[in-house]
Design a protein around this motif. Structure first.
Motif, mmCIF file in Angstrom:
data_model
loop_
_atom_site.group_PDB
_atom_site.id
_atom_site.type_symbol
_atom_site.label_atom_id
_atom_site.label_comp_id
_atom_site.label_asym_id
_atom_site.label_seq_id
_atom_site.Cartn_x
_atom_site.Cartn_y
_atom_site.Cartn_z
ATOM 1 N N LYS A 190 0.815 -1.223 0.000
ATOM 2 C CA LYS A 190 0.000 0.000 0.000
ATOM 3 C C LYS A 190 0.846 1.271 0.000
ATOM 4 C CE LYS A 190 -4.385 0.050 1.240
ATOM 5 N NZ LYS A 190 -5.341 0.796 1.922
ATOM 6 N N ILE A 191 1.898 1.263 -0.796
ATOM 7 C CA ILE A 191 2.731 2.467 -0.870
ATOM 8 C C ILE A 191 2.165 3.377 -1.960
ATOM 9 C CG2 ILE A 191 5.028 3.408 -1.312
ATOM 10 C CD1 ILE A 191 6.251 0.861 -0.350
ATOM 11 N N THR A 192 1.830 4.589 -1.567
ATOM 12 C CA THR A 192 1.336 5.582 -2.519
ATOM 13 C C THR A 192 2.526 6.048 -3.352
ATOM 14 O OG1 THR A 192 -0.112 6.258 -0.744
ATOM 15 C CG2 THR A 192 -0.032 7.698 -2.683
ATOM 16 N N THR A 193 2.368 6.017 -4.675
ATOM 17 C CA THR A 193 3.542 6.242 -5.528
ATOM 18 C C THR A 193 3.247 7.132 -6.723
ATOM 19 O OG1 THR A 193 4.217 3.975 -4.969
ATOM 20 C CG2 THR A 193 5.388 5.013 -6.776
ATOM 21 N N ILE A 194 4.198 7.991 -7.025
ATOM 22 C CA ILE A 194 4.145 8.746 -8.277
ATOM 23 C C ILE A 194 5.320 8.260 -9.126
ATOM 24 C CG2 ILE A 194 4.248 11.016 -9.389
ATOM 25 C CD1 ILE A 194 3.179 12.249 -6.812
ATOM 26 N N ILE A 195 5.008 7.744 -10.290
ATOM 27 C CA ILE A 195 6.051 7.221 -11.175
ATOM 28 C C ILE A 195 6.162 8.128 -12.399
ATOM 29 C CG2 ILE A 195 6.797 5.260 -12.585
ATOM 30 C CD1 ILE A 195 5.091 3.456 -10.781
ATOM 31 N N VAL A 196 7.364 8.570 -12.672
ATOM 32 C CA VAL A 196 7.609 9.359 -13.877
ATOM 33 C C VAL A 196 8.183 8.430 -14.939
ATOM 34 C CG1 VAL A 196 9.367 10.906 -14.796
ATOM 35 C CG2 VAL A 196 7.857 11.694 -12.984
ATOM 36 N N THR A 197 7.655 8.531 -16.127
ATOM 37 C CA THR A 197 8.141 7.670 -17.201
ATOM 38 C C THR A 197 7.906 8.355 -18.541
ATOM 39 O OG1 THR A 197 7.791 5.539 -18.303
ATOM 40 C CG2 THR A 197 5.904 6.425 -17.148
ATOM 41 N N HIS A 198 8.610 7.920 -19.595
ATOM 42 C CA HIS A 198 8.224 8.419 -20.907
ATOM 43 C C HIS A 198 7.659 7.274 -21.747
ATOM 44 C CE1 HIS A 198 12.664 7.762 -21.472
ATOM 45 N NE2 HIS A 198 12.103 6.865 -22.242
ATOM 46 N N ASP A 199 7.432 6.134 -21.068
ATOM 47 C CA ASP A 199 6.911 4.946 -21.739
ATOM 48 C C ASP A 199 5.397 4.865 -21.446
ATOM 49 O OD1 ASP A 199 6.040 2.356 -22.254
ATOM 50 O OD2 ASP A 199 7.890 1.413 -21.552
ATOM 51 N N SER A 200 4.567 5.113 -22.468
ATOM 52 C CA SER A 200 3.130 5.179 -22.214
ATOM 53 C C SER A 200 2.563 3.833 -21.766
ATOM 54 C CB SER A 200 2.376 5.709 -23.434
ATOM 55 O OG SER A 200 2.721 5.003 -24.577
ATOM 56 N N TYR A 201 3.107 2.730 -22.289
ATOM 57 C CA TYR A 201 2.591 1.425 -21.864
ATOM 58 C C TYR A 201 2.864 1.189 -20.387
ATOM 59 C CZ TYR A 201 1.866 0.443 -26.761
ATOM 60 O OH TYR A 201 1.431 0.510 -28.051
ATOM 61 N N GLU A 202 4.036 1.633 -19.950
ATOM 62 C CA GLU A 202 4.388 1.487 -18.544
ATOM 63 C C GLU A 202 3.402 2.292 -17.697
ATOM 64 O OE1 GLU A 202 8.576 1.177 -17.651
ATOM 65 O OE2 GLU A 202 8.336 2.832 -16.231
ATOM 66 N N ALA A 203 3.134 3.512 -18.138
ATOM 67 C CA ALA A 203 2.206 4.381 -17.391
ATOM 68 C C ALA A 203 0.804 3.788 -17.376
ATOM 69 C CB ALA A 203 2.185 5.772 -18.014
ATOM 70 N N PHE A 204 0.361 3.274 -18.522
ATOM 71 C CA PHE A 204 -0.988 2.702 -18.603
ATOM 72 C C PHE A 204 -1.113 1.474 -17.704
ATOM 73 C CE2 PHE A 204 -1.676 4.285 -23.270
ATOM 74 C CZ PHE A 204 -1.796 5.573 -22.797
ATOM 75 N N TYR A 205 -0.045 0.709 -17.616
ATOM 76 C CA TYR A 205 -0.081 -0.508 -16.814
ATOM 77 C C TYR A 205 -0.006 -0.217 -15.312
ATOM 78 C CZ TYR A 205 1.331 -4.881 -14.661
ATOM 79 O OH TYR A 205 1.403 -5.964 -13.834
ATOM 80 N N LEU A 206 0.905 0.677 -14.941
ATOM 81 C CA LEU A 206 1.148 0.882 -13.509
ATOM 82 C C LEU A 206 0.195 1.875 -12.853
ATOM 83 C CD1 LEU A 206 5.063 1.002 -13.537
ATOM 84 C CD2 LEU A 206 3.643 -0.867 -12.703
ATOM 85 N N GLY A 207 -0.221 2.869 -13.599
ATOM 86 C CA GLY A 207 -0.967 3.952 -12.965
ATOM 87 C C GLY A 207 -2.471 3.735 -12.941
ATOM 88 N N SER A 208 -3.115 4.115 -11.820
ATOM 89 C CA SER A 208 -4.583 4.137 -11.843
ATOM 90 C C SER A 208 -5.018 5.441 -12.498
ATOM 91 C CB SER A 208 -5.169 3.994 -10.447
ATOM 92 O OG SER A 208 -4.726 5.045 -9.627
ATOM 93 N N LYS A 209 -4.104 6.413 -12.509
ATOM 94 C CA LYS A 209 -4.320 7.659 -13.246
ATOM 95 C C LYS A 209 -3.011 8.023 -13.946
ATOM 96 C CE LYS A 209 -8.355 9.790 -11.777
ATOM 97 N NZ LYS A 209 -9.099 8.650 -11.367
ATOM 98 N N CYS A 210 -3.143 8.678 -15.093
ATOM 99 C CA CYS A 210 -1.950 9.134 -15.808
ATOM 100 C C CYS A 210 -2.046 10.630 -16.053
ATOM 101 C CB CYS A 210 -1.843 8.477 -17.183
ATOM 102 S SG CYS A 210 -1.486 6.752 -17.108
ATOM 103 N N GLY A 211 -0.952 11.310 -15.842
ATOM 104 C CA GLY A 211 -0.886 12.742 -16.160
ATOM 105 C C GLY A 211 0.016 12.933 -17.365
ATOM 106 N N ILE A 212 -0.462 13.704 -18.339
ATOM 107 C CA ILE A 212 0.344 13.944 -19.544
ATOM 108 C C ILE A 212 0.848 15.381 -19.505
ATOM 109 C CG2 ILE A 212 0.416 13.835 -22.065
ATOM 110 C CD1 ILE A 212 -0.499 11.216 -21.085
ATOM 111 N N ILE A 213 2.162 15.542 -19.490
ATOM 112 C CA ILE A 213 2.739 16.882 -19.413
ATOM 113 C C ILE A 213 3.328 17.260 -20.772
ATOM 114 C CG2 ILE A 213 4.426 18.336 -18.208
ATOM 115 C CD1 ILE A 213 4.313 16.091 -16.016
ATOM 116 N N LEU A 214 2.814 18.350 -21.321
ATOM 117 C CA LEU A 214 3.273 18.820 -22.633
ATOM 118 C C LEU A 214 3.265 20.345 -22.632
ATOM 119 C CD1 LEU A 214 1.000 16.491 -24.804
ATOM 120 C CD2 LEU A 214 3.477 16.283 -24.576
ATOM 121 N N ASN A 215 4.173 20.936 -23.353
ATOM 122 C CA ASN A 215 4.199 22.400 -23.496
ATOM 123 C C ASN A 215 3.949 23.143 -22.191
ATOM 124 O OD1 ASN A 215 4.445 21.787 -26.171
ATOM 125 N ND2 ASN A 215 2.245 21.973 -26.576
#
Ligand code: ADP
Ligand code: MG
Length: 353
Positions: A190-215
């Motif tokens: 139950k560790i609350t985690t923020i994962i930064v990645t540039h791999d969208s599949y990784e984000a889709f798999y691991l995150g219950s929510k995804c944030g997209i940062i652009l511009n």
């Protein structure tokens, strides 16, 4: 004060006095949730994590964990007092200690929480690093170093764990396995985690929510499914880079017309007035292959992805359309051959801009 476990409100993330990502707000509702932040290199992802950890100040907005403000214009709780663990992107193992000592340092640093820590043996086995425990950082590979850093961050149970591209150096063949294990460890403990990645599949798999940062902005913060199927902007579509936008005309509340594809039916995610000229999102799985169809386009590229092929088709108006085909499809189409598209074309979620 909200009930969210972690909350960022209207924060400008900056290095020195240079703002990198503007006016960011998002929250993690429950303890144990995992969220992922995705974005191109240099956009400010590491800056966001460093700020949450207390290594950079803010002068606008607020960051709060468990109802307590950690950062604001007037508040800046010291990094050591936040109970936040940040695993750096680069190898940050101490060179003069063995891997084992490096990992245990994590546990020693956080004496009070020891009872809550994850079992050392279990962690070593899960991350498959037992064979390097007595080695020094210069004697192991980059992927092994990342797994060791991961173990060090996980060994004590922080209130919030920040992982900066944790698997970027892990071999592709091993990545999925580590992703599964990481998810299991985080969920079990139950560790609350923020994962930064540039791999969208990784984000889709691991995150219950995804944030997209652009511009310089957090463009979308949403369920992975929505980020992919209901992207909220052309920028998000282009970043995920799986689909294309083609010109179309809205012909009814449930249909559009495109020069190359003809009539397309489905459900509009956002309604458009009849007669509007729009850009319609076509993703690789939206069109289906059919050899018997008279709607045929030229194959100009074919990518074998193991479980599937992605064909790139060229239409008479020179649009390049990606089409996904299951890899068991018996006859493979070569470049320059014709490729049939099944009609009628129906797309469940019609996304237009
Ligand atoms: P990301 O992690 O998304 O790749 P970073 O947060 O590391 O991006 O960096 C965001 C921007 O800030 C980049 O343009 C980078 O060159 C710049 N930057 C990073 N660290 C520093 C620093 N210490 N001083 C000045 N600029 C920096
Ligand atoms: Mg970075």
């Amino acid at each position: 004060m909200s009930d969210n476990f972690f909350e960022i409100k209207n924060v400008d993330f900056k290095i020195g006095n240079k703002v990198k990502v503007k006016n960011v707000s998002f929250s993690i509702e429950k303890e144990g949730d995992i969220i992922c932040l995705l974005g191109p290199s240099g956009i400010g992802k590491t800056t966001i994590l460093r700020t949450i950890a207390g290594l950079e100040n803010i002068n606008k907005g607020s960051i709060a964990l468990k109802g307590k403000t950690l950062s604001s214009e007037n508040i800046n709780i010291e990094p050591e007092k936040r109970n936040i663990s940040l695993a750096f992107q680069e190898n940050s193992l101490f060179p003069h200690y063995t891997v084992k000592k490096n990992i245990l340092l994590g546990a020693e640093r956080n004496e009070i929480k020891k009872d809550k820590s994850i079992n050392f043996e279990e962690l070593i086995n899960l991350l498959d690093i037992s064979h390097i425990l007595n080695k020094f950082p210069h004697e192991i590979s980059a992927g092994e170093a990342q797994r060791a850093s991961l173990a060090r961050s996980l060994i004590t149970k922080p209130d919030l764990l920040l992982l900066d591209e944790p698997l970027s150096n892990v071999d592709q063949s091993f990545k999925e396995e580590i992703q599964e294990k990481l998810k299991k460890i985080l969920k079990n403990s139950k560790i609350t985690t923020i994962i930064v990645t540039h791999d969208s599949y990784e984000a889709f798999y691991l995150g219950s929510k995804c944030g997209i940062i652009l511009n310089q902005e957090l463009k979308q913060f949403d369920d992975p499914y929505n980020v992919y199927h209901l992207p909220n902007s052309v920028e998000v579509v282009n970043f995920l880079n799986r689909g294309i936008l083609i010109p179309a005309e809205v012909t009814s509340p449930k249909s559009l017309e495109n020069k190359d594809l003809g009539t397309i039916t489905g459900n509009f995610v956002k309604p458009f007035p009849i007669g509007s000229s729009v850009k319609l999102l076509i993703q690789p799985e939206d069109l289906h292959h059919d050899d018997t169809s008279n709607l045929k386009f030229e194959v100009i590229d074919r990518k074998f992805r193991g479980t599937n092929f992605i064909y790139t088709l060229k239409t008479p108006t020179n649009t390049l359309i990606p089409v996904f085909v299951h890899s068991h499809h018996i006859h493979q189409h070569e470049v320059d051959e014709k490729f049939g598209i099944k009609r009628p074309i129906h797309i469940d979620h019609i996304v237009c801009f």
